[in-house]
Write a protein that holds these residues in place. Structure first.
Motif, short mmCIF file in Angstrom:
data_model
loop_
_atom_site.label_atom_id
_atom_site.label_comp_id
_atom_site.label_asym_id
_atom_site.label_seq_id
_atom_site.Cartn_x
_atom_site.Cartn_y
_atom_site.Cartn_z
N MET A 183 0.83 -1.21 0.00
CA MET A 183 0.00 0.00 0.00
C MET A 183 0.87 1.27 0.00
SD MET A 183 -2.74 -1.66 -0.17
CE MET A 183 -4.08 -0.50 -0.04
N PHE A 184 1.85 1.28 -0.88
CA PHE A 184 2.84 2.36 -0.91
C PHE A 184 2.94 3.04 -2.27
CE2 PHE A 184 7.36 3.52 -1.69
CZ PHE A 184 7.44 4.60 -0.82
N LEU A 185 3.21 2.25 -3.30
CA LEU A 185 3.52 2.84 -4.60
C LEU A 185 2.34 3.62 -5.17
CD1 LEU A 185 6.13 2.74 -6.29
CD2 LEU A 185 5.08 0.93 -7.65
N HIS A 186 1.13 3.25 -4.81
CA HIS A 186 -0.05 3.92 -5.36
C HIS A 186 -0.25 5.34 -4.83
CE1 HIS A 186 -2.61 1.96 -1.92
NE2 HIS A 186 -2.04 3.07 -1.51
N LEU A 187 0.65 5.79 -3.95
CA LEU A 187 0.58 7.17 -3.46
C LEU A 187 1.09 8.18 -4.48
CD1 LEU A 187 2.01 6.63 0.14
CD2 LEU A 187 -0.38 7.03 -0.47
N ILE A 212 10.94 -8.29 -4.82
CA ILE A 212 10.13 -7.18 -4.32
C ILE A 212 8.69 -7.67 -4.37
CG2 ILE A 212 9.42 -4.79 -4.72
CD1 ILE A 212 12.09 -4.69 -6.52
N LEU A 213 7.95 -7.46 -3.31
CA LEU A 213 6.56 -7.91 -3.34
C LEU A 213 5.69 -7.04 -2.46
CD1 LEU A 213 6.07 -11.14 -1.20
CD2 LEU A 213 8.09 -9.72 -1.04
N GLY A 214 4.40 -7.12 -2.72
CA GLY A 214 3.46 -6.33 -1.94
C GLY A 214 2.09 -6.30 -2.57
N SER A 215 1.34 -5.29 -2.20
CA SER A 215 0.00 -5.09 -2.74
C SER A 215 -0.32 -3.61 -2.71
CB SER A 215 -1.04 -5.88 -1.94
OG SER A 215 -1.06 -5.47 -0.59
N GLN A 216 -1.29 -3.22 -3.49
CA GLN A 216 -1.67 -1.82 -3.54
C GLN A 216 -3.03 -1.70 -4.21
OE1 GLN A 216 1.75 -0.67 -6.02
NE2 GLN A 216 0.30 0.02 -7.58
N ALA A 217 -3.60 -0.51 -4.17
CA ALA A 217 -4.85 -0.26 -4.87
C ALA A 217 -4.59 -0.31 -6.37
CB ALA A 217 -5.42 1.10 -4.48
N VAL A 242 -2.61 10.44 -8.74
CA VAL A 242 -1.93 9.18 -8.45
C VAL A 242 -2.23 8.24 -9.61
CG1 VAL A 242 -1.99 9.43 -5.95
CG2 VAL A 242 -3.90 8.32 -7.11
N TYR A 243 -1.31 7.31 -9.84
CA TYR A 243 -1.48 6.37 -10.96
C TYR A 243 -1.97 5.04 -10.43
CZ TYR A 243 -0.60 4.45 -15.61
OH TYR A 243 -0.75 3.91 -16.87
N ARG A 244 -3.09 4.56 -11.00
CA ARG A 244 -3.64 3.27 -10.65
C ARG A 244 -3.36 2.27 -11.78
NH1 ARG A 244 -3.67 4.94 -6.21
NH2 ARG A 244 -5.44 5.36 -4.84
N HIS A 245 -2.89 1.09 -11.40
CA HIS A 245 -2.48 0.08 -12.37
C HIS A 245 -3.46 -1.07 -12.48
CE1 HIS A 245 1.63 1.47 -13.25
NE2 HIS A 245 1.70 1.83 -11.98
N ASN A 246 -3.49 -1.67 -13.66
CA ASN A 246 -3.94 -3.05 -13.78
C ASN A 246 -2.68 -3.91 -13.93
OD1 ASN A 246 -3.06 -2.91 -16.45
ND2 ASN A 246 -5.11 -2.84 -17.33
N PRO A 247 -2.79 -5.22 -14.00
CA PRO A 247 -1.57 -6.05 -14.04
C PRO A 247 -0.64 -5.72 -15.20
CG PRO A 247 -3.43 -7.40 -13.42
CD PRO A 247 -3.99 -6.07 -13.80
N GLU A 248 -1.20 -5.43 -16.38
CA GLU A 248 -0.35 -5.17 -17.54
C GLU A 248 0.42 -3.85 -17.41
OE1 GLU A 248 -3.19 -8.22 -18.44
OE2 GLU A 248 -3.56 -6.17 -17.74
N SER A 249 -0.25 -2.81 -16.95
CA SER A 249 0.45 -1.53 -16.81
C SER A 249 1.48 -1.61 -15.69
CB SER A 249 -0.55 -0.40 -16.54
OG SER A 249 -1.16 -0.52 -15.27
N PHE A 250 1.19 -2.38 -14.65
CA PHE A 250 2.16 -2.55 -13.56
C PHE A 250 3.41 -3.26 -14.06
CE2 PHE A 250 3.92 -4.62 -9.78
CZ PHE A 250 3.93 -3.58 -8.88
N GLU A 251 3.22 -4.27 -14.88
CA GLU A 251 4.37 -4.97 -15.45
C GLU A 251 5.20 -4.05 -16.32
OE1 GLU A 251 5.44 -8.98 -18.07
OE2 GLU A 251 3.36 -8.59 -17.45
#
Length: 310
Positions: A183-187, A212-217, A242-251
């Protein structure tokens, strides 16, 4: 968090009338949190709620994060990750190191210690130095969590400042086997997420398998999203996003960061609500598109991820 905090809290942000400031603890005090605070911390059950309210209000006074108002420091986000039991805890018990960036009150590290990880292998970082003492106060464990394992640092500082700062100067580049960012990078907006990602990769061990692992909005509709009041304006008056990702954009984000830093990476991400997630996942954490359960609406859902050095 620097670009989220380009000045003092906005006017009115510390008001307790915001909907995310919960006046009464309900289901936030989960059985896991209650067990840890009474068993590990030794807090009598009759004193537990008043203790939590006191700590929360001190944290709110440091900075009024919505997650603080909602008692998220009672939620062990890392323990909900599918790699926690199968990878994180066994690696820590075997002597690997872990750094929790955006640690807040260090709740995930306390859960690791409670589950058998050696405290000497665990490190934490956040922007506010006051969090170190407040975390000790919350968990009453200054005898268990040694000093010198918390680094008050700004991951978005100017290059020279970051290079000479505590994370790089005291912990050192390439020294950490496991880095968690729950719950960090989505800030941040995309630009600052990329900057943050490249710096995290500088801290990650050069050994293949470092992770590196975790979770976020996250969101089906990836992209920049404008924040709502009171955090919607920067000091200069510009709109804050703030930037919100789906799996593809996060990758794509992490592949770009890997290209910038020259680090080969395997990125896995899945967008699901926690109740639908496969908590018995094996250590590969590699889900094909067919195994991802996408939602039909664009509302926010939890994005679980791992970024492994290959």
């Amino acid at each position: 968090m620097a670009k989220m905090l380009d000045g003092p809290p906005p006017l009115g942000a510390k008001s307790v009338s915001w909907p995310w400031y919960h006046h009464v603890i309900t289901n936030e005090l989960t059985p896991d949190a209650k067990k840890l605070l009474t068993t590990y911390s030794g807090i009598p059950l009759k004193d537990l709620e008043s203790h939590i309210y006191s700590i929360r209000d001190k944290a709110w006074g440091i900075f009024p994060w919505p997650c603080v108002g909602e008692f998220w420091f009672l939620s062990f986000g890392l323990a909900k990750h599918p790699l926690y039991r199968n990878m994180v805890i066994p690696r820590l018990k075997a002597g690997q190191t872990l750094l929790d960036i955006g640690t807040c009150l260090g709740q995930d590290l306390r859960k690791c210690v409670f589950d058998g990880a050696p405290a000497d292998n665990l490190f934490a970082s956040d922007l506010f130095p006051e969090y170190e003492q407040l975390a000790w106060d919350l968990f009453r464990d200054q005898d268990k969590i040694p000093p010198g394992h918390f680094f008050a640092d700004n991951i978005l500082a100017e290059n020279e400042t970051f290079t000479s700062g505590p994370l790089m100067a005291r912990l050192g580049p390439g020294q950490v086997d496991i880095i968690t960012i729950t719950m960090f990078l989505h800030l941040f907006n995309y630009e600052n997420q990329l900057k943050t990602a490249t710096r995290i990769l500088r801290l990650l061990s050069q050994k293949p398998g470092s992770i590196i692992l975790g979770s976020q909005a996250g969101s089906i509709d990836f992209g920049e999203q404008t924040l709502k009041p009171p955090f919607h304006r920067s000091v200069d008056g510009s709109r804050r996003t703030v930037y919100r990702h789906n799996p593809e954009s996060f990758e794509r984000l992490w592949k770009e960061a890997g290209k910038v830093t020259g680090v080969p990476l395997k990125v896995s991400a899945v967008l699901q609500s926690p109740t639908d997630f496969l908590f018995a996942a094996d250590s590969s954490f590699d889900y094909s598109v067919k195994k991802r359960r996408y939602l039909t609406r664009s509302e926010t859902r939890r994005l679980y991820f791992s970024i492994m050095r290959t």
